[in-house]
Scaffold this active site. Structure first.
Site, PDB file in Angstrom:
ATOM      1  N   GLU A  35      38.968  38.236  34.784  1.00  0.00           N
ATOM      2  CA  GLU A  35      40.023  39.262  34.877  1.00  0.00           C
ATOM      3  C   GLU A  35      40.041  39.929  36.257  1.00  0.00           C
ATOM      4  O   GLU A  35      40.442  41.071  36.403  1.00  0.00           O
ATOM      5  CB  GLU A  35      39.866  40.336  33.789  1.00  0.00           C
ATOM      6  CG  GLU A  35      39.635  39.822  32.389  1.00  0.00           C
ATOM      7  CD  GLU A  35      40.838  39.086  31.832  1.00  0.00           C
ATOM      8  OE1 GLU A  35      41.803  38.903  32.560  1.00  0.00           O
ATOM      9  OE2 GLU A  35      40.774  38.683  30.662  1.00  0.00           O
ATOM     10  N   GLY A  36      39.587  39.209  37.269  1.00  0.00           N
ATOM     11  CA  GLY A  36      39.507  39.749  38.626  1.00  0.00           C
ATOM     12  C   GLY A  36      38.076  40.123  38.946  1.00  0.00           C
ATOM     13  O   GLY A  36      37.477  40.956  38.248  1.00  0.00           O
TER      14      GLY A  36
ATOM     15  N   SER B 295      40.758  34.295  42.933  1.00  0.00           N
ATOM     16  CA  SER B 295      41.253  35.645  43.211  1.00  0.00           C
ATOM     17  C   SER B 295      42.583  35.614  43.965  1.00  0.00           C
ATOM     18  O   SER B 295      43.407  36.518  43.818  1.00  0.00           O
ATOM     19  CB  SER B 295      40.215  36.431  44.022  1.00  0.00           C
ATOM     20  OG  SER B 295      39.029  36.589  43.280  1.00  0.00           O
TER      21      SER B 295
END
Length: 472
Positions: free
Chosen positions: A282-283, A50
């Site tokens: 994707e996060g 992240s």
């Protein structure tokens, strides 16, 4: 198949679409369009997930080239891709976030991929490591501006997040069909289980979640198609909401199938394994919640800094703080929901939706109040207050989704008429009621919560590195 194509188009080659030069596009578009060349997105590293700014892969100038060294992990399409969008550090040790993006192709010396990763789900998707060992990349392979790679990465991920929302809709529709067939065909106590209230509750909630998710995905797609460039908050909301709705739907579909659902010969256990990744890649949803709330509050903070002289003591003076900050919070609430409001009224919604429109306006004011309370309570320390930030994000997510569902139902009424859209209005009523209760509960927890106790218990487990109480 969906993950392979999605990773190729949504993130693998998206940087070329958004930031590529005409020469770069002319060189690679034809093969990327036909599938002769598959694309992959290379950002994540063993020590960098992240926190994208902490990547260790480096790109150093040597003559007219860049030389890349480093490794990437969990690269979707890694084993089959020939085109890689690679992110590397181009600044010195003090330039933590100075990244650049590069087009790297498999035929460059020093590019290699590791073995296929064995995963919990999406097992047919090629996931590998990518190693860059002294890879010489020509200067004209720089994607976007030097040192602006973080912006490139975030813009690419916006596209990936909207794609995940669309994929989640497809998954939910398939699971609803399977659950309806299972419930109608399974007879217990002399009648199909579809006649039992608790089964109806599960399937009904699946329908609400799917309809709402599709409304959000359509809204975000509309913003993109209309040329909006700042839609990162909406994209993040669509990813968080969609992935969590799909997970609940997969879980409940398996529950309806009961023992059969747990067996590998039926599709439910695979659906759960495949859908679990959506809350991570994707996060992660946890980080995206912080992003959603902090981005919203950033506008408030910017305004407050610009007016710092006149706002000294705003956080300590309740009346002054409320009056100033809530005004910015209301303005941001309108932006976050994508709806420009004059006062607190809608001007274009169908008249039959007046009750739901009023609810939306009330909840928007609740968001303004919550933002005000959180900012006055924590001030500039808000970045460290993840419990409070998550609460604000949860309110924003519910509000944005409610706005999207309102829009979708309004459009349906105008096309089909009020009578023909009763079921869709039931969806709106149900979601609106659920959102209202969640938002009101969340607001009550701003000051009345167990946050410190929970954190203390976590620290206790960290210290012991285990659960601290055994009965035997």
């Amino acid at each position: 198949v969906a993950v392979t194509v999605g990773a190729h188009s949504s993130i693998g080659m998206r940087g070329l679409l958004l930031f590529g030069t005409e020469e770069q596009r002319a060189r690679y578009y034809p093969k990327l369009a036909t599938g002769e060349m598959i694309a992959a997105f290379c950002l994540t590293e063993p020590g960098s997930g992240s926190d994208a700014a902490s990547i260790k892969t480096t790109a150093v100038r040597e003559g007219g080239d860049w030389v890349l060294n480093g490794s990437k992990i969990w690269i979707t399409n890694g084993g089959i891709a020939d085109f890689f969008t690679v992110f590397a550090k181009t600044g010195g040790p003090e330039d933590r976030g100075k990244l650049s993006a590069f087009i790297v192709t498999r035929d460059m010396a020093g590019v290699s991929s590791g073995p296929h990763e064995e995963k919990m789900g999406i097992r047919a998707s090629s996931t590998t490591t990518i190693t860059l060992d002294g890879v010489r990349v020509p200067a004209d392979h720089l994607l976007g501006e030097e040192g602006k790679g973080f912006k490139v990465a975030m813009n690419i991920l916006n596209s990936g997040r909207t794609g995940l929302g669309g994929g989640s809709v497809g998954g939910m529709k398939r699971l609803i069909a399977l659950s309806a067939q299972q419930a109608k065909g399974r007879v217990q106590f002399g009648k199909p289980i579809s006649e039992f209230g608790l089964i109806k509750q599960k399937v009904g909630q699946m329908v609400v979640d799917c309809y709402a998710t599709e409304a959000v995905v359509s809204m975000v797609a509309g913003l993109v198609d209309r040329g909006f460039e700042e839609y990162q908050v909406e994209a993040a909301i669509s990813k968080v909401f969609a992935s969590e709705c799909l997970w609940r739907t997969a879980d409940e579909a398996l529950q309806i199938a009961a023992g059969n659902g747990y067996m590998c010969e039926y599709p439910y256990e695979r659906a759960m394994r495949d859908s679990r990744i959506n809350r991570i890649f994707e996060g992660t949803n946890d980080v995206l919640r912080l992003f959603i709330a902090l981005t919203a509050m950033n506008d408030v903070g910017q305004q407050l800094r610009e007016l710092s002289k006149s706002l000294e003591g705003a956080f300590t003076d309740p009346i002054k703080g409320f009056g100033v900050i809530s005004e910015y919070a209301k303005r941001r609430a309108a932006l976050a929901t994508g709806i420009k409001r004059e006062g607190t009224s809608f001007t274009k919604l169908h008249a039959s939706l007046a009750k739901e429109a009023t609810l939306f306006a009330e909840l928007t004011r609740d968001l303004a109040t919550a933002t005000d309370r959180i900012l006055r309570k924590h001030g500039r320390k808000i970045i460290e207050k993840q419990f409070a930030t998550r609460r604000l994000a949860d309110i924003m997510i519910d509000l944005f989704v409610l706005g999207c569902v309102l829009s979708r139902v309004d459009a349906a009424i105008r096309v089909k008429g009020a009578e023909a859209t009763k079921a869709e209005r039931d969806i709106l009523t149900t979601f609106g009621g659920q959102a209202r209760r969640r938002i009101r509960t969340t607001i009550s927890e701003i000051d009345d919560n167990e946050d410190e106790s929970i954190k203390s218990l976590a620290d206790h487990a960290f210290d012991l590195e285990k659960f601290g109480w055994d009965t035997l």
